[in-house]
Design a protein around this motif. Structure first.
Motif, PDB file in Angstrom:
ATOM      1  N   VAL A 161      -7.518  -4.074 -11.370  1.00  0.00           N
ATOM      2  CA  VAL A 161      -7.242  -4.699 -10.067  1.00  0.00           C
ATOM      3  C   VAL A 161      -6.019  -4.055  -9.413  1.00  0.00           C
ATOM      4  O   VAL A 161      -6.034  -3.713  -8.226  1.00  0.00           O
ATOM      5  CB  VAL A 161      -7.020  -6.230 -10.241  1.00  0.00           C
ATOM      6  CG1 VAL A 161      -6.444  -6.848  -8.980  1.00  0.00           C
ATOM      7  CG2 VAL A 161      -8.329  -6.915 -10.609  1.00  0.00           C
ATOM      8  N   ALA A 162      -4.957  -3.860 -10.203  1.00  0.00           N
ATOM      9  CA  ALA A 162      -3.731  -3.256  -9.650  1.00  0.00           C
ATOM     10  C   ALA A 162      -3.991  -1.828  -9.202  1.00  0.00           C
ATOM     11  O   ALA A 162      -3.506  -1.396  -8.150  1.00  0.00           O
ATOM     12  CB  ALA A 162      -2.613  -3.296 -10.687  1.00  0.00           C
ATOM     13  N   LYS A 163      -4.770  -1.083  -9.977  1.00  0.00           N
ATOM     14  CA  LYS A 163      -5.040   0.315  -9.630  1.00  0.00           C
ATOM     15  C   LYS A 163      -5.886   0.414  -8.363  1.00  0.00           C
ATOM     16  O   LYS A 163      -5.663   1.300  -7.521  1.00  0.00           O
ATOM     17  CB  LYS A 163      -5.747   1.014 -10.789  1.00  0.00           C
ATOM     18  CG  LYS A 163      -4.838   1.312 -11.985  1.00  0.00           C
ATOM     19  CD  LYS A 163      -5.602   2.004 -13.090  1.00  0.00           C
ATOM     20  CE  LYS A 163      -4.679   2.496 -14.196  1.00  0.00           C
ATOM     21  NZ  LYS A 163      -4.345   1.492 -15.175  1.00  0.00           N
ATOM     22  N   GLY A 201      -5.808  -1.204  -5.834  1.00  0.00           N
ATOM     23  CA  GLY A 201      -4.998  -1.403  -4.630  1.00  0.00           C
ATOM     24  C   GLY A 201      -4.179  -0.178  -4.250  1.00  0.00           C
ATOM     25  O   GLY A 201      -3.522  -0.160  -3.211  1.00  0.00           O
ATOM     26  N   GLY A 202      -4.203   0.857  -5.088  1.00  0.00           N
ATOM     27  CA  GLY A 202      -3.379   2.042  -4.815  1.00  0.00           C
ATOM     28  C   GLY A 202      -4.185   3.161  -4.175  1.00  0.00           C
ATOM     29  O   GLY A 202      -5.323   3.415  -4.564  1.00  0.00           O
ATOM     30  N   TRP A 228      -5.322   6.018  -6.574  1.00  0.00           N
ATOM     31  CA  TRP A 228      -6.450   5.697  -7.455  1.00  0.00           C
ATOM     32  C   TRP A 228      -7.748   5.719  -6.662  1.00  0.00           C
ATOM     33  O   TRP A 228      -8.820   5.930  -7.226  1.00  0.00           O
ATOM     34  CB  TRP A 228      -6.249   4.337  -8.127  1.00  0.00           C
ATOM     35  CG  TRP A 228      -5.186   4.390  -9.181  1.00  0.00           C
ATOM     36  CD1 TRP A 228      -3.881   4.044  -9.022  1.00  0.00           C
ATOM     37  CD2 TRP A 228      -5.312   4.868 -10.517  1.00  0.00           C
ATOM     38  NE1 TRP A 228      -3.191   4.269 -10.190  1.00  0.00           N
ATOM     39  CE2 TRP A 228      -4.039   4.766 -11.120  1.00  0.00           C
ATOM     40  CE3 TRP A 228      -6.374   5.365 -11.280  1.00  0.00           C
ATOM     41  CZ2 TRP A 228      -3.805   5.152 -12.450  1.00  0.00           C
ATOM     42  CZ3 TRP A 228      -6.135   5.750 -12.591  1.00  0.00           C
ATOM     43  CH2 TRP A 228      -4.874   5.646 -13.162  1.00  0.00           C
TER      44      TRP A 228
END
Lengths: 295, 170
Positions: free
Chosen positions: A167-169, A171-172, A175
């Motif tokens: 999930v965090a990735k 958002g980048g 990625w």
């Protein structure tokens, strides 16, 4: 629903995976503590880099006044007790508490691997991890099967780790456009084995590794749980983490997460491996044949 | 039968353990929510459980984006007789030392950053103590070098070096 939950959390299973996790956790904690010894004064002492622990918010606690070297040596002692399964529950609890206290003494030197190792130790402390392959089992006899609720918590933790990592990735930007891994491989302060610049800056290689990481991490969220995909998931996970381990300076993360995979290895497989490695009869005895399998 | 076994096999024990498990799992899920309003709203609520149990965690590994520049820190230590020594934290390594040096790497990442000004003086003081006696000045220097964007041609950017903190000792 309640019945399924009860079976999942409390139907007794072979304790071999919990014992394997205990041993792996103890080995990692030993390594972690020994690797801290050269810097114990700098990171933990009051006249070191930070003069006092810096805390979180509500609920955060630590133990002040711990002697730097004494606390690390105590951790080594209790990790040895955990390794051989001597007064296992107490040893596991003390290891978890000392890990928390030592890590909270200087939060500026921690990475995700430290936090994962700590989580592993906490969940191992909740498991009946001394029922098998331990001095406790030899001393007082063992229960071949026990409720796996502590093991289930660790399994959920592993899935949450991958879920929130993905999930965090997502958002980048890097990625999404495939440049993340190529970028990370160029970070000189994080390099272990230096990847040639031509490879690290190749968009094709970077995109392959970036999207591959996302696919594997996404697969691991559920793949570890399903008997049909479990081995594929573990193989992919081990491969990706060993790749990261070889190239980047990430401390104990890769080894800790691979150790956590033991929570998903069926007990009969672990017992086969141990009996092959140990020519004499397994004195703890095999698990009851009708014991429900893991998961 | 030991107490743990009695607890997990009794109906009451299973109910209690189930509630505890669900609370822990729910708190971990809420703690890990990505940055944003829901995250900010629930963190204080779940912090007592998560931090009380020692389970605080952050799985945003190299996310949302990896750092776009390499970092470094060094110190120049001036002694009362005028000579200067240089210090660098232990770094990198290949086989065994990475299991130690990652802590210094993490410390450098923070101690060189503007967000962690509180570490600047402490770091300089510690470097001075480590080099006693006769230290009169410690200058902390930070280095950085931008990474190349994969796919973008170009020479490797040169590293930048800045003195960012000076500690004068009496």
């Amino acid at each position: 629903m309640i019945g399924r939950w009860r079976r999942w959390a409390f139907d007794p299973i072979d304790t071999a995976p919990m014992a394997a996790l205990r041993i792996a956790c103890a080995v990692l904690v030993l390594g972690w503590a020994v690797s801290l010894l050269p810097d114990a004064q700098a990171f933990l002492a009051d006249d070191g880099l930070t003069s006092h622990p810096v805390g979180g918010s509500t609920g955060w606690w630590t133990i002040t006044g711990l002697p730097a070297y004494g606390a690390v040596l105590a951790l080594i002692g209790f990790a040895l007790a955990l390794l051989v399964g001597w007064h296992t529950r107490i040893a596991a609890l003390v290891v978890a508490i000392l890990l928390i206290a030592l890590q909270r003494r200087n939060v500026y030197v921690l990475n995700s691997g430290d936090l994962l190792l700590r989580s592993l130790a906490i969940f191992v402390a909740l498991m009946p991890a001394g029922e098998c392959w331990s001095l406790d089992a030899r001393r007082r006899g063992s229960s071949a099967v026990r409720a796996p609720w502590g093991l289930r918590l660790l399994q959920v933790q592993v899935s949450l780790l991958y879920l929130f990592s993905v999930v965090a990735k997502l958002g980048g930007r890097s990625w999404q456009d495939g440049s993340a891994v190529g970028q990370a491989l160029q970070l000189e302060d994080l390099q272990r084995l230096e990847v040639p610049l031509a490879i690290a800056t190749s968009l094709t290689v970077s995109a392959l590794l970036t999207y591959g990481t996302l696919v594997v991490e996404g697969f691991l969220i559920v793949g570890l749980w399903l008997p049909k995909t479990r081995w594929w998931a573990m193989a992919a996970g081990v491969l990706i983490h060993l790749g990261i381990e070889a190239t980047l300076l990430i401390g104990w993360f890769s080894l800790a997460i691979i150790a956590c995979y033991l929570a998903f290895v069926p007990a009969d497989v672990l017992r086969r491996i141990v009996s092959r490695a140990r020519p004499v009869r397994d004195q703890d005895g095999p698990a009851r044949m009708d014991a429900p399998h893991l998961i | 039968m030991r107490w743990g076994q009695r607890l997990e096999t009794s109906r009451v024990g299973q109910v209690l353990l189930s509630v505890a498990m669900l609370v822990v799992i729910a708190c971990l899920v809420l703690w890990n929510l990505p940055a944003g309003r829901p995250h900010d709203a629930v963190r204080p609520l779940v912090a007592p459980v998560v931090q009380g149990l020692g389970l605080e965690q952050d799985w945003a590994l190299f996310a949302p984006d990896p750092r776009a520049f390499s970092v470094g820190l060094s110190a120049a230590i001036t002694f009362s007789d005028g000579h200067v020594e240089h210090w660098e934290p232990p770094h990198n390594g290949l086989v065994v030392s990475p299991y130690r040096t990652y802590r210094w790497q993490k410390y450098v990442e923070r101690a060189r950053a503007d967000d962690y000004r509180l570490l600047w003086e402490q770091t300089a003081q510690w470097v001075a103590r480590e080099h006693e006696p006769g230290v009169v000045k410690v200058v902390l220097t930070r280095t950085f070098r931008n990474v190349l964007r994969p796919g973008d041609p170009g020479p490797r950017p040169t590293a930048g070096t800045f003195d960012y903190y000076t500690l004068e000792l009496p």
